[in-house]
Each structure stands twice: as structure tokens, then as C-alpha cells.
Design an enzyme around this catalytic site. Structure first.
Site: not given
Length: 315
Positions: A175, A25, A150, A27, A21-22
Site C-alpha cells: 500500500y 466516503g 496517504s 470521494g 472513487g466518488a
């Protein structure tokens, strides 16, 4: 960087880091900081164009940064396996792995390429499979593995009777389940590493609340526009009540590179929603070792065969 606070990332020259996820944002921020500290950073991304833009952004801040792209779609077990094969063939030990990528609250229930509910399949099972494929490299590098959960992992529960939310879908509860499962897996990885002498350190982080793209417009998951939630988060972030994208990256950075490998890191102010990163108490949903072992076992069973109705096997 993050208003009035930051952390120092140690020299990582000669270390290889993988950050999911880089491409944007939090990441992207994590990958950039690791690269600036001298690490060779591998950025597995789903969108090649976004990945190339992310690398360009990192190199503008750190000319000569050692950053490269690999293909990865965590919602496809075949893609996860392909990345594993690629990195194993390269033969370089992995010293840092940050399981950061995620998808949040599609308005309607969706499934992965293998038939799993999208959030559970991507946020948890995709990372579970990735760690499994990379285990020899993680052991060779005596890696620090940090899984990004989270504040939602402090709410709701794992829906054991319907893990794929086929009977009654709630985006928010699904989630939470995905992040609870990822957290329990991260803790169980630490236990198994210690018992088996794998040399892997596994811990958790959460970013607090910041204006990332998780709740922004995401046409690919059926969200045509920004949610009211992300609009409110942007306003509260701008006045200092909530975190920024820059501050949100710090707990995972500290977990992944700090001198002490604590168990769980998050922001330390405003109900752990923002502020400097610090170690904090585990959420109640993450404290049951039997539940963690169950998550590991069920995840292995799920990945051993496609879900009922999966497109796998019909292609």
C-alpha cells in the site's frame, strides 16, 4: 461540516470535474462540494448501484446538481481506456481531476485484471493510465490535477526489485508503495507540464486518518469484517483525536480548488492526522526527482504490455 472548520470552495460554474472513487466516503464528499459550487461533476464508478445512491445523496443536498455517472474499474486497463474514449468522444475539457479512488491492504495478495499487484495496479497504475488517456482534455481545460496519497507514503519504499510483490507480500508495504508511486507521478506530471507548456497544474493531498471504508469490511478483496484498525479509528474520531470523513475531504478540496495551487496539502493538527487543511512539507520519499522520473518511465513500460502471467492475451 468538520467540527469547527471548513474551507470555501470558489464558484465552479462552467467547469467540468472528474472525481474517482466518488461513490462513498471522502470521494463522495469531494464530488458533492464541487457540485454545490456549480461544477459539472463526472463520477466514474465501479458499482453502478452505489453510484446511483451517491448521486441521489448529492442531489438531496444540492437540488439540480449537475452530476453524472460513468463506468470505471481502475483495476482494469481496458475499463480505464473505455472511460478515456467516452470522455474524449464527449469532447468537453476537464478542468479538475481528483485521483481519489483506492484500495487498501487486502489480507492476501491479489492481482488486477492485467496481472499487477492489486494496490499498485489500482491506486497508481490505474490513475497513471487515466491521466494519459485524458491528457488532451486536461490540457484543453488547463486542469488542476490532485492525486490523493496517504500518510503511508511517508513509510517504507518502492520495492523496485519486486514491484508486484510476487516473492514476499506485505499488504501494508505494498500500500505504501502504491501511494509513494502515485505521489511521485503527480509531482513528475507537474514538472513535465511546466517543461512542455501543457498548462496542467498537478499537486498532492492526503486526508489524514478518518473512519472511511478503506479498512472496513470489503468482501470483494477478501476482508469479511471490519479491521481492528478501523474500529479504533472510529472511536478516536468520535472523541476528536482523529479526523472525520467530512474533515478528510478538505485537503484534496483545497488542493483542487484553492486560489494557490500549492504542492502538498494535508490536515494540520495531531501529527497531520486531523485538523484544518494546510500546505505541508513533502514527505522524504517524494523529494527525489530522479525517482519520480523512474516511476514515470517504468509505469509507461508496464502499461505497454501485460505482466507475465496476465490473463490479457488469453481471453
Amino acid at each position: 461540516m468538520s467540527r469547527e472548520f471548513d474551507i470555501e470552495v470558489p464558484d465552479l460554474t462552467g467547469r467540468r470535474a472528474v472525481v474517482t472513487g466518488a461513490s462513498d466516503g471522502v470521494g463522495l464528499g469531494i464530488a458533492g462540494r464541487l457540485a454545490a459550487a456549480g461544477a459539472e461533476v463526472v463520477m466514474p464508478v465501479r458499482n453502478q448501484r452505489k453510484g446511483e445512491a451517491a448521486i441521489a445523496a448529492i442531489r438531496r443536498r444540492t437540488p439540480g446538481a449537475d452530476v453524472t455517472l460513468r463506468a470505471l474499474d481502475l483495476s482494469s486497463l481496458a475499463s480505464v481506456a473505455a472511460l478515456g474514449e467516452t470522455l474524449l468522444a464527449e469532447g468537453k475539457p476537464v478542468h479538475v481531476l481528483v485521483n481519489n479512488a483506492g484500495v487498501m491492504t487486502p489480507p492476501e495478495r491479489q492481482t488486477t485484471a492485467d496481472g499487477f499487484e492489486l494496490q499498485f495496479g489500482t491506486n497508481h497504475l490505474g490513475h497513471f493510465a487515466l491521466v494519459g488517456h485524458l491528457l488532451p482534455l486536461l490540457r484543453a481545460g488547463r486542469a488542476r490535477v490532485t492525486s490523493q496519497i496517504s500518510i503511508a507514503a511517508n513509510q517504507n519504499a518502492i520495492n523496485w526489485d519486486d514491484l508486484n510483490w510476487e516473492r514476499s507480500y506485505s499488504g501494508g508495504k505494498a500500500y505504501s508503495q502504491s501511494k509513494i508511486a502515485l505521489g511521485l507521478f503527480g509531482l513528475e506530471l507537474a514538472r513535465r507540464s511546466e517543461a512542455g507548456g501543457w498548462g496542467i497544474t498537478s499537486n498532492l493531498a492526503h486526508p489524514g486518518v478518518a473512519p472511511t471504508n478503506l479498512l472496513a469490511a470489503r468482501p470483494e478483496i477478501g476482508r469479511a469484517g471490519d479491521t481492528l484498525g478501523v474500529r479504533a479509528i472510529r472511536v478516536l474520531s468520535s472523541v476528536g483525536v482523529l479526523g472525520t470523513v467530512e474533515s478528510a475531504q478538505l485537503p484534496a478540496l483545497l488542493a483542487a480548488t484553492g486560489p494557490e495551487a500549492g504542492v502538498f496539502y494535508g490536515p494540520s493538527r495531531f501529527g497531520h492526522l486531523s485538523g484544518p487543511p494546510a500546505e505541508q512539507a513533502l514527505y522524504s520519499r517524494l523529494r527525489d526527482a530522479d525517482e519520480a522520473r523512474r516511476v514515470w518511465q517504468v509505469s509507461e513500460e508496464l502499461l505497454a504490455r501485460p505482466c507475465p502471467g496476465s490473463p490479457v492475451g488469453r481471453q
